[in-house]
Motif scaffolding. Sequence first.
Motif, PDB file in Angstrom:
ATOM      1  N   TYR A 148     -26.655  17.794 -17.918  1.00  0.00           N
ATOM      2  CA  TYR A 148     -27.211  18.962 -18.612  1.00  0.00           C
ATOM      3  C   TYR A 148     -26.714  20.255 -17.968  1.00  0.00           C
ATOM      4  CZ  TYR A 148     -30.340  15.651 -20.858  1.00  0.00           C
ATOM      5  OH  TYR A 148     -30.835  14.627 -21.581  1.00  0.00           O
ATOM      6  N   ALA A 149     -26.733  20.308 -16.635  1.00  0.00           N
ATOM      7  CA  ALA A 149     -26.255  21.493 -15.916  1.00  0.00           C
ATOM      8  C   ALA A 149     -24.754  21.678 -16.165  1.00  0.00           C
ATOM      9  CB  ALA A 149     -26.539  21.358 -14.426  1.00  0.00           C
ATOM     10  N   LYS A 150     -24.024  20.580 -16.191  1.00  0.00           N
ATOM     11  CA  LYS A 150     -22.587  20.637 -16.433  1.00  0.00           C
ATOM     12  C   LYS A 150     -22.309  21.214 -17.822  1.00  0.00           C
ATOM     13  CE  LYS A 150     -18.517  17.628 -16.507  1.00  0.00           C
ATOM     14  NZ  LYS A 150     -18.066  16.251 -16.444  1.00  0.00           N
ATOM     15  N   ARG A 151     -23.085  20.782 -18.820  1.00  0.00           N
ATOM     16  CA  ARG A 151     -22.933  21.271 -20.190  1.00  0.00           C
ATOM     17  C   ARG A 151     -23.245  22.765 -20.272  1.00  0.00           C
ATOM     18  NH1 ARG A 151     -25.675  18.041 -25.109  1.00  0.00           N
ATOM     19  NH2 ARG A 151     -23.907  16.666 -24.870  1.00  0.00           N
ATOM     20  N   ARG A 152     -24.322  23.205 -19.576  1.00  0.00           N
ATOM     21  CA  ARG A 152     -24.675  24.621 -19.559  1.00  0.00           C
ATOM     22  C   ARG A 152     -23.566  25.464 -18.929  1.00  0.00           C
ATOM     23  NH1 ARG A 152     -29.814  22.723 -18.406  1.00  0.00           N
ATOM     24  NH2 ARG A 152     -29.478  22.969 -16.165  1.00  0.00           N
ATOM     25  N   GLU A 153     -22.996  24.977 -17.828  1.00  0.00           N
ATOM     26  CA  GLU A 153     -21.917  25.698 -17.144  1.00  0.00           C
ATOM     27  C   GLU A 153     -20.673  25.818 -18.035  1.00  0.00           C
ATOM     28  OE1 GLU A 153     -21.694  27.376 -14.247  1.00  0.00           O
ATOM     29  OE2 GLU A 153     -23.859  27.092 -14.191  1.00  0.00           O
ATOM     30  N   GLU A 154     -20.347  24.731 -18.731  1.00  0.00           N
ATOM     31  CA  GLU A 154     -19.190  24.762 -19.632  1.00  0.00           C
ATOM     32  C   GLU A 154     -19.390  25.799 -20.731  1.00  0.00           C
ATOM     33  OE1 GLU A 154     -18.822  20.757 -21.006  1.00  0.00           O
ATOM     34  OE2 GLU A 154     -17.790  20.079 -19.190  1.00  0.00           O
ATOM     35  N   LYS A 155     -20.625  25.858 -21.256  1.00  0.00           N
ATOM     36  CA  LYS A 155     -20.911  26.835 -22.308  1.00  0.00           C
ATOM     37  C   LYS A 155     -20.801  28.252 -21.763  1.00  0.00           C
ATOM     38  CE  LYS A 155     -23.879  28.372 -25.909  1.00  0.00           C
ATOM     39  NZ  LYS A 155     -24.823  28.100 -26.901  1.00  0.00           N
ATOM     40  N   LYS A 156     -21.335  28.499 -20.554  1.00  0.00           N
ATOM     41  CA  LYS A 156     -21.240  29.829 -19.948  1.00  0.00           C
ATOM     42  C   LYS A 156     -19.787  30.233 -19.753  1.00  0.00           C
ATOM     43  CE  LYS A 156     -25.620  30.064 -17.473  1.00  0.00           C
ATOM     44  NZ  LYS A 156     -26.262  30.090 -16.146  1.00  0.00           N
ATOM     45  N   GLU A 157     -18.961  29.284 -19.309  1.00  0.00           N
ATOM     46  CA  GLU A 157     -17.541  29.561 -19.120  1.00  0.00           C
ATOM     47  C   GLU A 157     -16.859  29.901 -20.441  1.00  0.00           C
ATOM     48  OE1 GLU A 157     -15.780  26.232 -17.118  1.00  0.00           O
ATOM     49  OE2 GLU A 157     -17.036  26.505 -15.338  1.00  0.00           O
ATOM     50  N   ARG A 158     -17.187  29.153 -21.518  1.00  0.00           N
ATOM     51  CA  ARG A 158     -16.603  29.431 -22.830  1.00  0.00           C
ATOM     52  C   ARG A 158     -16.997  30.824 -23.324  1.00  0.00           C
ATOM     53  NH1 ARG A 158     -18.561  24.321 -24.307  1.00  0.00           N
ATOM     54  NH2 ARG A 158     -20.081  25.334 -25.678  1.00  0.00           N
ATOM     55  N   VAL A 159     -18.278  31.172 -23.155  1.00  0.00           N
ATOM     56  CA  VAL A 159     -18.762  32.487 -23.604  1.00  0.00           C
ATOM     57  C   VAL A 159     -18.073  33.595 -22.818  1.00  0.00           C
ATOM     58  CG1 VAL A 159     -20.793  33.985 -23.643  1.00  0.00           C
ATOM     59  CG2 VAL A 159     -20.974  31.650 -24.473  1.00  0.00           C
ATOM     60  N   GLU A 160     -17.966  33.418 -21.505  1.00  0.00           N
ATOM     61  CA  GLU A 160     -17.331  34.428 -20.654  1.00  0.00           C
ATOM     62  C   GLU A 160     -15.844  34.587 -21.004  1.00  0.00           C
ATOM     63  OE1 GLU A 160     -17.361  37.485 -18.377  1.00  0.00           O
ATOM     64  OE2 GLU A 160     -19.174  36.292 -18.631  1.00  0.00           O
ATOM     65  N   LYS A 161     -15.171  33.477 -21.258  1.00  0.00           N
ATOM     66  CA  LYS A 161     -13.754  33.511 -21.627  1.00  0.00           C
ATOM     67  C   LYS A 161     -13.573  34.255 -22.957  1.00  0.00           C
ATOM     68  CE  LYS A 161      -9.865  30.367 -22.384  1.00  0.00           C
ATOM     69  NZ  LYS A 161      -9.465  28.968 -22.506  1.00  0.00           N
ATOM     70  N   ASN A 162     -14.483  34.011 -23.901  1.00  0.00           N
ATOM     71  CA  ASN A 162     -14.417  34.675 -25.204  1.00  0.00           C
ATOM     72  C   ASN A 162     -14.649  36.177 -25.058  1.00  0.00           C
ATOM     73  OD1 ASN A 162     -14.080  34.853 -27.932  1.00  0.00           O
ATOM     74  ND2 ASN A 162     -16.204  34.366 -28.406  1.00  0.00           N
ATOM     75  N   LYS A 163     -15.633  36.568 -24.227  1.00  0.00           N
ATOM     76  CA  LYS A 163     -15.899  37.992 -23.994  1.00  0.00           C
ATOM     77  C   LYS A 163     -14.698  38.662 -23.352  1.00  0.00           C
ATOM     78  CE  LYS A 163     -20.925  37.951 -23.640  1.00  0.00           C
ATOM     79  NZ  LYS A 163     -22.072  38.130 -22.753  1.00  0.00           N
ATOM     80  N   LYS A 164     -14.053  37.984 -22.434  1.00  0.00           N
ATOM     81  CA  LYS A 164     -12.870  38.524 -21.761  1.00  0.00           C
ATOM     82  C   LYS A 164     -11.741  38.754 -22.778  1.00  0.00           C
ATOM     83  CE  LYS A 164      -9.694  37.508 -17.978  1.00  0.00           C
ATOM     84  NZ  LYS A 164      -9.270  36.501 -17.007  1.00  0.00           N
ATOM     85  N   ARG A 165     -11.552  37.792 -23.680  1.00  0.00           N
ATOM     86  CA  ARG A 165     -10.537  37.939 -24.717  1.00  0.00           C
ATOM     87  C   ARG A 165     -10.852  39.106 -25.653  1.00  0.00           C
ATOM     88  NH1 ARG A 165      -9.636  31.730 -26.690  1.00  0.00           N
ATOM     89  NH2 ARG A 165      -8.232  31.103 -25.035  1.00  0.00           N
ATOM     90  N   GLN A 166     -12.135  39.268 -25.995  1.00  0.00           N
ATOM     91  CA  GLN A 166     -12.526  40.368 -26.871  1.00  0.00           C
ATOM     92  C   GLN A 166     -12.259  41.718 -26.208  1.00  0.00           C
ATOM     93  OE1 GLN A 166     -16.609  39.665 -27.867  1.00  0.00           O
ATOM     94  NE2 GLN A 166     -16.130  38.130 -29.418  1.00  0.00           N
ATOM     95  N   ARG A 167     -12.590  41.832 -24.900  1.00  0.00           N
ATOM     96  CA  ARG A 167     -12.340  43.087 -24.195  1.00  0.00           C
ATOM     97  C   ARG A 167     -10.841  43.392 -24.118  1.00  0.00           C
ATOM     98  NH1 ARG A 167     -16.511  41.272 -20.620  1.00  0.00           N
ATOM     99  NH2 ARG A 167     -14.917  40.432 -19.240  1.00  0.00           N
ATOM    100  N   ARG A 168     -10.036  42.341 -23.883  1.00  0.00           N
ATOM    101  CA  ARG A 168      -8.604  42.502 -23.768  1.00  0.00           C
ATOM    102  C   ARG A 168      -7.983  42.936 -25.105  1.00  0.00           C
ATOM    103  NH1 ARG A 168      -5.363  37.410 -21.833  1.00  0.00           N
ATOM    104  NH2 ARG A 168      -5.307  37.050 -24.071  1.00  0.00           N
ATOM    105  N   ASN A 169      -8.567  42.455 -26.181  1.00  0.00           N
ATOM    106  CA  ASN A 169      -8.070  42.807 -27.516  1.00  0.00           C
ATOM    107  C   ASN A 169      -8.363  44.247 -27.796  1.00  0.00           C
ATOM    108  OD1 ASN A 169      -6.577  41.754 -29.512  1.00  0.00           O
ATOM    109  ND2 ASN A 169      -8.192  40.574 -30.462  1.00  0.00           N
TER     110      ASN A 169
END
Length: 169
Positions: A148-169
């Motif tokens: 469960y913790a692993k799944r939560r961490e993966e989701k946080k990483e995906r969200v953070e990666k998406n936010k980073k891409r949006q800022r870069r765009n």
Amino acid sequence: ITVEKAIPLDFDVNILSAFDTNAFDEKRLKSDCEDYIKELTRDNTQLLINEIFKLPAESADTGVLAKLPERVTRLPREKPLPKDKPLTRWEKFAKAKGIQNRKRERFAWDEEKQKYVPLWGYAGGQKDKADDWLIEVPQNADPMEDQYAKRREEKKERVEKNKKRQRRN
């Protein structure tokens, strides 16, 4: 009513305007300004109305309508035309690869629930998988690791990666 002018007026009947290039009578303008301007206005308006009545007319249920000619005078814009926005990185990439945006359906039929559920947004998509009461441990993973913790961490990483891409765009 007939009105005589030394120089005929220029008409643009499409925008209902008349342009008088005749010189003012300065003696009358100084002595009786108000009445002189009213006379000029009345005469020029009469000439414009005469031009409108020369146009071909057609009858409609709202009354008799005159068929206006094409516009003669070009009116300038108040502001310049807006400049094109620069393409985003994704738009440049999509244009280079020939990718076209296609509309995705908002709802999909869920066989388990026997109703339409949204694919994203409120109560949609992958949210059911987050509520799994049992998660199978993969063969190559540590059995004592919290899935469960692993799944939560993966989701946080995906969200953070998406936010980073949006800022870069």
